[in-house]
Scaffold this active site. Structure first.
Site, PDB file in Angstrom:
ATOM      1  N   ASP A 132     -16.695  16.464  -9.119  1.00 14.19           N
ATOM      2  CA  ASP A 132     -17.779  17.295  -8.573  1.00 14.19           C
ATOM      3  C   ASP A 132     -18.325  18.166  -9.700  1.00 14.19           C
ATOM      4  O   ASP A 132     -19.488  18.543  -9.707  1.00 14.19           O
ATOM      5  CB  ASP A 132     -17.279  18.267  -7.494  1.00 14.19           C
ATOM      6  CG  ASP A 132     -16.695  17.572  -6.282  1.00 14.19           C
ATOM      7  OD1 ASP A 132     -17.031  16.393  -6.060  1.00 14.19           O
ATOM      8  OD2 ASP A 132     -15.902  18.209  -5.562  1.00 14.19           O
ATOM      9  N   GLU A 159      -2.961  16.097   2.060  1.00 16.49           N
ATOM     10  CA  GLU A 159      -3.942  16.152   3.155  1.00 16.49           C
ATOM     11  C   GLU A 159      -3.946  14.824   3.900  1.00 16.49           C
ATOM     12  O   GLU A 159      -4.465  13.827   3.416  1.00 16.49           O
ATOM     13  CB  GLU A 159      -5.334  16.446   2.594  1.00 16.49           C
ATOM     14  CG  GLU A 159      -6.379  16.518   3.693  1.00 16.49           C
ATOM     15  CD  GLU A 159      -7.769  16.868   3.163  1.00 16.49           C
ATOM     16  OE1 GLU A 159      -7.888  17.386   2.041  1.00 16.49           O
ATOM     17  OE2 GLU A 159      -8.739  16.578   3.891  1.00 16.49           O
ATOM     18  N   GLU A 191      -6.323  19.060   8.185  1.00 12.62           N
ATOM     19  CA  GLU A 191      -7.767  19.191   8.469  1.00 12.62           C
ATOM     20  C   GLU A 191      -8.022  18.933   9.946  1.00 12.62           C
ATOM     21  O   GLU A 191      -7.566  17.930  10.498  1.00 12.62           O
ATOM     22  CB  GLU A 191      -8.567  18.205   7.615  1.00 12.62           C
ATOM     23  CG  GLU A 191     -10.062  18.229   7.981  1.00 12.62           C
ATOM     24  CD  GLU A 191     -10.946  17.496   6.995  1.00 12.62           C
ATOM     25  OE1 GLU A 191     -10.762  17.672   5.775  1.00 12.62           O
ATOM     26  OE2 GLU A 191     -11.825  16.736   7.460  1.00 12.62           O
ATOM     27  N   ASP A 196      -8.030  22.813   5.964  1.00 15.63           N
ATOM     28  CA  ASP A 196      -9.428  22.369   5.949  1.00 15.63           C
ATOM     29  C   ASP A 196     -10.001  22.519   7.347  1.00 15.63           C
ATOM     30  O   ASP A 196      -9.575  21.839   8.295  1.00 15.63           O
ATOM     31  CB  ASP A 196      -9.531  20.896   5.507  1.00 15.63           C
ATOM     32  CG  ASP A 196      -9.485  20.741   3.996  1.00 15.63           C
ATOM     33  OD1 ASP A 196      -9.223  21.741   3.291  1.00 15.63           O
ATOM     34  OD2 ASP A 196      -9.715  19.607   3.512  1.00 15.63           O
ATOM     35  N   ASP A 253     -17.305  15.745  10.255  1.00 13.19           N
ATOM     36  CA  ASP A 253     -17.372  16.893   9.337  1.00 13.19           C
ATOM     37  C   ASP A 253     -18.354  17.968   9.779  1.00 13.19           C
ATOM     38  O   ASP A 253     -19.117  18.510   8.970  1.00 13.19           O
ATOM     39  CB  ASP A 253     -17.741  16.429   7.913  1.00 13.19           C
ATOM     40  CG  ASP A 253     -16.540  15.902   7.150  1.00 13.19           C
ATOM     41  OD1 ASP A 253     -15.404  16.305   7.474  1.00 13.19           O
ATOM     42  OD2 ASP A 253     -16.741  15.097   6.226  1.00 13.19           O
ATOM     43  N   ASP A 300     -14.148  22.418   5.047  1.00  9.10           N
ATOM     44  CA  ASP A 300     -14.425  21.081   4.512  1.00  9.10           C
ATOM     45  C   ASP A 300     -15.350  20.384   5.493  1.00  9.10           C
ATOM     46  O   ASP A 300     -14.925  19.553   6.294  1.00  9.10           O
ATOM     47  CB  ASP A 300     -13.120  20.296   4.325  1.00  9.10           C
ATOM     48  CG  ASP A 300     -13.368  19.017   3.548  1.00  9.10           C
ATOM     49  OD1 ASP A 300     -14.480  18.854   3.004  1.00  9.10           O
ATOM     50  OD2 ASP A 300     -12.464  18.171   3.484  1.00  9.10           O
TER      51      ASP A 300
END
Ligand code: GCO
Ligand code: MN
Ligand code: MN
Length: 383
Positions: free
Chosen positions: A57, A181, A217, A245, A257, A287
């Site tokens: 990123d 994760e 998450e 997350d 998401d 996230d």
């Protein structure tokens, strides 16, 4: 109540989340790309505490050493200018075609070696930017067909990779913890370490389990049809909730998401209540992505919304704990001597011989309907 975020709230976003350009399997990007420094400034504007990233990123996979240094310098300048911090970093082990069969669990040993090489460099980068938690999301660690990979072998390879990388981080003297994760599927047909429970079980088999925890998450456990709060509670009980997350997701859908609290407000409430009441001190990392309909103004609305909903639910949790009627019901529900019997021969004999009024036990009205409706009233703002 202004619900304005402060650094003490520890709200973080990933470069990949607020920088997400809205590409999906059916459509091209709808937003321009932005530099890491621009994203940091946009996050500072909405009141975030920190920013997290995958190696790529920040630094493109083909960058030269000089390009890397220049990018990192500009990024660090943006952090210094805004006061944002980098609590977490991670590795992109999923975008490049080299990882089409996984990274640590790929059948090709050269791919597995490349994955370790890339992760060590990404750990260096993360630590250089201040990260204290390093996340492992094994997006490509899976299969479409079990003919292709032996699941026992995959677990073994995952373990060996984590042992290697723990030893690396310690050998460098890094102050770093790892957080696995879990996700059940997407982008692979099936991903190994599908849930928080799977990850916790693997951690117990590592050379140094104390260094590794989990990064649950919301959407991932919901994609598996599970109660997210229960997984988080189990991780907390094991001393393994190193990161979290936050996002949202309708059950049974693709990996959506969505903004935190956008779909399952009641679950989000019990989650926030839990994190606040147990005193979870880590990042509240969002996230999630803005809807594809949004420009960058909408991306800021999205980021503000994640934090605002969290803070509203935190306030609701306080109200819940201070609500006389709710607390009276809870006292009734949890009445009696709640201590667990301690084993002794005498205690076992006494318990075995004790007379129980089974019918009376089964006939009690527990009041959970009233309790849940009081919760709903409170959440809907009529209490
Ligand atoms: C996903 C995952 C990722 C990871 C990220 C950090 O479903 O794509 O949630 O966003 O969290 O790679 O490890
Ligand atoms: Mn996800
Ligand atoms: Mn995630």
């Amino acid at each position: 109540m202004s619900y304005t975020p402060t650094p003490a709230d520890k709200f973080t976003f990933g470069l990949w989340t607020v920088g997400n350009m809205g590409r999906d399997p059916f459509g091209e990007p709808v937003r321009q790309s932005r530099s890491a420094a621009e994203i940091v400034h946009a996050l500072a504007e909405v009141g975030a505490y920190g920013v997290n990233f995958h190696d790529n990123d920040l630094v493109p996979i083909d960058a030269t050493a000089a390009e890397r240094d220049q990018i990192v310098k500009e990024f660090k300048q943006a952090l210094a200018d805004t006061g944002l911090v980098v609590p977490m970093a991670t590795t992109n082990l999923f975008t490049d075609p080299a990882f089409k069969d996984g990274a640590f669990t790929a059948n090709d040993p050269a791919v597995r070696a490349y994955a370790l090489h890339k992760t060590m460099r990404a750990i260096d980068l993360g630590v250089e930017c201040g990260a204290k938690v390093y996340v492992f999301w094994g997006g490509r660690e899976g299969v479409e067909t079990d003919a292709a990979k032996d699941p026992l072998e995959a677990i073994k390879r995952f373990r060996e990779a984590l042992n290697f990388l723990c030893a690396y981080a310690k050998d460098q003297g890094y102050d770093l913890k790892f957080a696995l994760e879990p996700k059940p599927n997407e982008p692979r047909g099936d991903i190994y370490l599908a849930t928080v429970g799977h990850a916790l079980a693997l951690i117990a088999t590592l050379d140094d389990p104390s260094m590794v925890g989990v990064n649950p998450e919301v959407a991932h456990e919901q994609m598996a049809g599970l109660n997210f709060l229960h997984g988080v509670a189990q991780a907390w009980d094991a001393g393994k909730l190193f990161h979290i997350d936050l996002n949202d997701q309708a059950f049974g859908r693709y990996d959506q998401d969505f903004r935190f609290g956008a779909v399952n407000l009641k679950s989000a409430f019990f989650l926030v209540k839990f994190l606040e009441e147990v005193g979870y001190a880590g990042s509240r990392h969002f996230d999630a992505h803005a809807y594809r309909t949004e420009g960058y103004e909408g991306v800021q609305d999205f980021a503000r919304g994640c934090m605002r909903t969290y803070l509203i639910l935190k306030e609701k949790a306080r109200q819940w704990a201070a609500d006389g009627e709710i607390q009276a019901l809870l006292a009734e529900i949890n009445g009696g001597d709640q201590s667990a019997p301690v084993y002794s021969r005498a205690a076992a004999a006494e318990l075995k011989g004790r007379a129980f009024d089974r019918r009376a036990l089964g006939a009690r009205n527990l009041g959970y309907e009233r309790l849940d409706q009081l919760t709903v009233d409170l959440l809907l703002g009529v209490r």
